[in-house]
Design a protein around this motif. Structure first.
Motif, PDB file in Angstrom:
ATOM      1  N   LEU A   1       8.327   4.736  10.142  1.00  0.00           N
ATOM      2  CA  LEU A   1       7.735   3.947  11.220  1.00  0.00           C
ATOM      3  C   LEU A   1       7.321   2.552  10.772  1.00  0.00           C
ATOM      4  O   LEU A   1       7.379   1.596  11.546  1.00  0.00           O
ATOM      5  N   TRP A   2       6.864   2.440   9.530  1.00  0.00           N
ATOM      6  CA  TRP A   2       6.385   1.152   9.029  1.00  0.00           C
ATOM      7  C   TRP A   2       7.321   0.574   7.969  1.00  0.00           C
ATOM      8  O   TRP A   2       6.882  -0.118   7.065  1.00  0.00           O
ATOM      9  N   ALA A   3       8.613   0.853   8.078  1.00  0.00           N
ATOM     10  CA  ALA A   3       9.580   0.326   7.112  1.00  0.00           C
ATOM     11  C   ALA A   3       9.685  -1.190   7.247  1.00  0.00           C
ATOM     12  O   ALA A   3       9.481  -1.741   8.334  1.00  0.00           O
ATOM     13  N   PRO A   4       9.979  -1.900   6.156  1.00  0.00           N
ATOM     14  CA  PRO A   4      10.159  -3.356   6.244  1.00  0.00           C
ATOM     15  C   PRO A   4      11.261  -3.708   7.248  1.00  0.00           C
ATOM     16  O   PRO A   4      12.289  -3.033   7.317  1.00  0.00           O
ATOM     17  N   SER A   5      11.049  -4.771   8.050  1.00  0.00           N
ATOM     18  CA  SER A   5      12.024  -5.196   9.050  1.00  0.00           C
ATOM     19  C   SER A   5      12.011  -6.718   9.149  1.00  0.00           C
ATOM     20  O   SER A   5      11.167  -7.391   8.546  1.00  0.00           O
TER      21      SER A   5
ATOM     22  N   ALA B   1       0.812  24.417  -1.924  1.00  0.00           N
ATOM     23  CA  ALA B   1       2.134  23.832  -1.697  1.00  0.00           C
ATOM     24  C   ALA B   1       2.246  23.273  -0.279  1.00  0.00           C
ATOM     25  O   ALA B   1       2.852  22.213  -0.059  1.00  0.00           O
ATOM     26  N   PHE B   2       1.645  23.967   0.681  1.00  0.00           N
ATOM     27  CA  PHE B   2       1.696  23.504   2.076  1.00  0.00           C
ATOM     28  C   PHE B   2       1.044  22.136   2.223  1.00  0.00           C
ATOM     29  O   PHE B   2       1.601  21.228   2.855  1.00  0.00           O
ATOM     30  N   TRP B   3      -0.155  21.950   1.639  1.00  0.00           N
ATOM     31  CA  TRP B   3      -0.848  20.672   1.775  1.00  0.00           C
ATOM     32  C   TRP B   3      -0.093  19.550   1.068  1.00  0.00           C
ATOM     33  O   TRP B   3      -0.070  18.408   1.525  1.00  0.00           O
ATOM     34  N   THR B   4       0.537  19.884  -0.062  1.00  0.00           N
ATOM     35  CA  THR B   4       1.336  18.878  -0.759  1.00  0.00           C
ATOM     36  C   THR B   4       2.542  18.469   0.078  1.00  0.00           C
ATOM     37  O   THR B   4       2.874  17.281   0.186  1.00  0.00           O
ATOM     38  N   LEU B   5       3.212  19.467   0.683  1.00  0.00           N
ATOM     39  CA  LEU B   5       4.362  19.170   1.540  1.00  0.00           C
ATOM     40  C   LEU B   5       3.946  18.370   2.775  1.00  0.00           C
ATOM     41  O   LEU B   5       4.642  17.428   3.181  1.00  0.00           O
ATOM     42  N   LEU B   6       2.806  18.744   3.366  1.00  0.00           N
ATOM     43  CA  LEU B   6       2.326  18.024   4.547  1.00  0.00           C
ATOM     44  C   LEU B   6       2.069  16.555   4.221  1.00  0.00           C
ATOM     45  O   LEU B   6       2.454  15.655   4.985  1.00  0.00           O
ATOM     46  N   ALA B   7       1.414  16.307   3.085  1.00  0.00           N
ATOM     47  CA  ALA B   7       1.154  14.920   2.675  1.00  0.00           C
ATOM     48  C   ALA B   7       2.457  14.161   2.450  1.00  0.00           C
ATOM     49  O   ALA B   7       2.574  12.981   2.810  1.00  0.00           O
ATOM     50  N   TYR B   8       3.447  14.851   1.874  1.00  0.00           N
ATOM     51  CA  TYR B   8       4.741  14.197   1.615  1.00  0.00           C
ATOM     52  C   TYR B   8       5.436  13.833   2.923  1.00  0.00           C
ATOM     53  O   TYR B   8       5.932  12.708   3.085  1.00  0.00           O
ATOM     54  N   PHE B   9       5.476  14.760   3.868  1.00  0.00           N
ATOM     55  CA  PHE B   9       6.160  14.498   5.138  1.00  0.00           C
ATOM     56  C   PHE B   9       5.444  13.425   5.958  1.00  0.00           C
ATOM     57  O   PHE B   9       6.086  12.622   6.637  1.00  0.00           O
ATOM     58  N   LEU B  10       4.103  13.407   5.897  1.00  0.00           N
ATOM     59  CA  LEU B  10       3.372  12.330   6.563  1.00  0.00           C
ATOM     60  C   LEU B  10       3.730  10.971   5.957  1.00  0.00           C
ATOM     61  O   LEU B  10       3.882   9.973   6.672  1.00  0.00           O
TER      62      LEU B  10
ATOM     63  N   HIS C   1       0.840  -1.207   0.000  1.00  0.00           N
ATOM     64  CA  HIS C   1       0.000   0.000   0.000  1.00  0.00           C
ATOM     65  C   HIS C   1       0.872   1.253   0.000  1.00  0.00           C
ATOM     66  O   HIS C   1       0.634   2.201  -0.769  1.00  0.00           O
ATOM     67  N   ILE C   2       1.909   1.262   0.827  1.00  0.00           N
ATOM     68  CA  ILE C   2       2.821   2.410   0.885  1.00  0.00           C
ATOM     69  C   ILE C   2       3.537   2.580  -0.452  1.00  0.00           C
ATOM     70  O   ILE C   2       3.708   3.710  -0.949  1.00  0.00           O
ATOM     71  N   THR C   3       3.960   1.482  -1.060  1.00  0.00           N
ATOM     72  CA  THR C   3       4.634   1.537  -2.361  1.00  0.00           C
ATOM     73  C   THR C   3       3.739   2.163  -3.420  1.00  0.00           C
ATOM     74  O   THR C   3       4.180   2.988  -4.233  1.00  0.00           O
ATOM     75  N   ALA C   4       2.454   1.795  -3.402  1.00  0.00           N
ATOM     76  CA  ALA C   4       1.504   2.359  -4.373  1.00  0.00           C
ATOM     77  C   ALA C   4       1.340   3.864  -4.183  1.00  0.00           C
ATOM     78  O   ALA C   4       1.293   4.619  -5.159  1.00  0.00           O
ATOM     79  N   VAL C   5       1.277   4.311  -2.937  1.00  0.00           N
ATOM     80  CA  VAL C   5       1.124   5.749  -2.669  1.00  0.00           C
ATOM     81  C   VAL C   5       2.352   6.522  -3.149  1.00  0.00           C
ATOM     82  O   VAL C   5       2.233   7.604  -3.738  1.00  0.00           O
ATOM     83  N   ILE C   6       3.554   5.984  -2.924  1.00  0.00           N
ATOM     84  CA  ILE C   6       4.778   6.649  -3.385  1.00  0.00           C
ATOM     85  C   ILE C   6       4.799   6.735  -4.913  1.00  0.00           C
ATOM     86  O   ILE C   6       5.126   7.778  -5.486  1.00  0.00           O
ATOM     87  N   ALA C   7       4.440   5.636  -5.577  1.00  0.00           N
ATOM     88  CA  ALA C   7       4.423   5.629  -7.041  1.00  0.00           C
ATOM     89  C   ALA C   7       3.415   6.633  -7.593  1.00  0.00           C
ATOM     90  O   ALA C   7       3.706   7.372  -8.543  1.00  0.00           O
ATOM     91  N   LEU C   8       2.232   6.683  -6.999  1.00  0.00           N
ATOM     92  CA  LEU C   8       1.221   7.652  -7.434  1.00  0.00           C
ATOM     93  C   LEU C   8       1.684   9.082  -7.179  1.00  0.00           C
ATOM     94  O   LEU C   8       1.401   9.985  -7.967  1.00  0.00           O
TER      95      LEU C   8
ATOM     96  N   LEU D   1      -3.559   6.374   6.004  1.00  0.00           N
ATOM     97  CA  LEU D   1      -3.553   6.974   7.344  1.00  0.00           C
ATOM     98  C   LEU D   1      -4.586   6.309   8.256  1.00  0.00           C
ATOM     99  O   LEU D   1      -4.329   6.071   9.433  1.00  0.00           O
ATOM    100  N   LEU D   2      -5.754   6.016   7.694  1.00  0.00           N
ATOM    101  CA  LEU D   2      -6.789   5.340   8.482  1.00  0.00           C
ATOM    102  C   LEU D   2      -6.340   3.956   8.899  1.00  0.00           C
ATOM    103  O   LEU D   2      -6.539   3.537  10.047  1.00  0.00           O
ATOM    104  N   VAL D   3      -5.693   3.246   7.972  1.00  0.00           N
ATOM    105  CA  VAL D   3      -5.240   1.884   8.264  1.00  0.00           C
ATOM    106  C   VAL D   3      -4.195   1.883   9.369  1.00  0.00           C
ATOM    107  O   VAL D   3      -4.286   1.118  10.331  1.00  0.00           O
TER     108      VAL D   3
END
Length: 422
Positions: free
Chosen positions: A367-371, A351-360, A259-266, A310-312
């Motif tokens: 926090l949820w990196a593969p381990s 630009a602020f909302w785009t940056l906020l989404a990126y930093f989140l 799911h995270i990979t898909a969000v980064i690609a999009l 974020l909900l998940v």
């Protein structure tokens, strides 16, 4: 919440978001080239007007005598150019005029900077009129039948007035090709106006071209092109780092990581398409509907998946950290600018909302990196409870084993004493 209801909610929110974004972007698809297609004038108490457009324009970087109507002399210049602007009056209005009369109806194009808005109309004469009447004309403050304009003492040519008159019984009149060069940075408005009530029902067609020194992109959107280019690189770097981590621990990835990979690609696709859309807009002055639709689609899908992500993670799915910390800060603000006077900083909000989404997204990636043990915290509390219960059981058993022999001996001793008494 059941899984089916979860995805239904996501789909519904994505559809609503798509409709909202597409309406906001398609409302200004032709932005820097304003087309007029037989559009009517709006009646005021003593005048009729048509809003021809408004843009934030930067001052020209090049000042010379070359005509800005030539395509070879556009670079570095900022201007508003009138192309094939034609006024069409009704047959009834034309038939009431004399064939040999030269001026049988006046239409004015007025270009003004927003700070000079009080100079159009009779406000400076303590009058609510827009057009000059015989009383005001007698004082010499204005000319009868024209829009009242008070010239700026610092720049006597502004607000700019361009007049076009009907001749004889002609139903149409075309403005002379003309371009107004912009030598001062500001928010500019264009109005077409007439005062003659006999011209009621007049239509306008043609177009005006608005250009900044570096291209056709409106001034309030110019910084966003650079911003989207930078964000494209930022998502690319994040994608590379995440991909390396993903490949390194691919055997331990969970569904959340996909799911995270898909969000980064999009996110990469979204920023790249927006940059291309703005670059094309800057070079041609138009926003192709196809490119805009693709950009809006990527934005909608990415925002929908980001919110679901974020909900998940908020619900604890795929937990890989014991806590997220005590983040309790909250982002409230109210921005109102009806006349776009703050156009030079308007880009900061999107630009602020785009940056906020990126930093989140970056925080989620950390926090949820593969381990090696991606779900080691998921059952930590349950395991802890089990350990406590087992500990209590074992402790109770040991105490019982240690105490029971003494009690048995004491009990046996009491029995012997009772037997002796008997």
């Amino acid at each position: 919440m059941e899984e089916g209801e979860f995805w239904k909610l996501g789909f519904l929110s994505g559809f609503v978001l798509f409709i909202t974004i597409i309406n906001s972007h398609l409302a200004s698809v032709s932005a820097s080239i304003h087309e007029y297609s037989n559009e009517g004038f709006i009646a005021q108490p003593d005048a009729f007007f048509f809003h021809g457009g408004s843009e934030g324009l930067y001052a020209s970087k090049v000042h010379d005598s070359s005509a800005v109507t030539s395509e070879n002399h556009l670079q570095g210049k900022s201007f508003i150019r009138f192309e094939d602007v034609t006024f069409v009056r009704t047959k009834e209005a034309a038939s009431q005029q004399h064939e040999m009369q030269q001026n049988t109806g006046l239409v004015e194009a007025i270009v003004l900077e927003v700070k000079d808005r009080e100079r159009v109309g009779g406000g400076f004469l303590k009058s609510n009129l827009i057009c000059c009447n015989p009383t005001l004309a007698a004082t010499g403050a204005c000319k009868l039948g024209e829009v009242i304009i008070q010239k700026n003492p610092d720049n006597p040519e502004w607000p700019k007035r361009i007049q076009t008159s009907f001749a004889g019984k002609n139903e149409e009149v075309k403005m002379q090709p003309e371009a107004v060069e912009i030598n001062s940075t500001g928010m500019y408005y264009l109005y077409f106006m007439f005062c003659d009530p006999q011209l009621k029902g007049t239509l306008i067609k043609g177009r005006t071209v608005w250009k900044n020194p570096n291209g056709y992109l409106p001034g309030k959107m110019t910084p966003l092109m650079t911003f989207y280019g930078i964000m494209s690189l930022a998502y690319l770097v994040l994608g590379l780092v995440w991909f390396l981590k993903f490949v390194q621990l691919w055997k331990d990835v969970i569904q959340l990581h996909y799911h995270i990979t898909a969000v980064i690609a999009l996110g990469m696709c979204e920023m790249a398409v927006w940059y291309f859309e703005y670059a094309n807009f800057n070079s041609t002055g138009r926003r192709p509907i196809g490119v805009t639709l693709w950009a809006v689609t990527f934005t909608t899908v990415k925002k929908t998946l980001s919110r679901l992500l974020l909900l998940v993670v908020s619900m604890g799915f795929g937990v890989v950290r014991p806590t997220l910390g005590g983040i309790t800060s909250r982002l409230y603000f109210n921005a109102t600018d009806p006349l776009s006077e703050m156009w030079r900083i308007a880009w900061i909000i999107p630009a602020f909302w785009t940056l906020l989404a990126y930093f989140l997204l970056v925080v989620i990636c950390i926090l949820w990196a593969p381990s090696r043990n991606p779900t080691r915290y998921a059952y930590m509390e349950e395991v802890g409870d089990e350990f406590d219960e087992e500990g209590i059981s074992l402790t109770s058993g040991v105490l019982k084993a240690a105490v029971d022999p003494k009690l048995e001996r004491m009990a046996a001793g009491e029995d012997v004493e009772e037997d002796k008494r008997e």
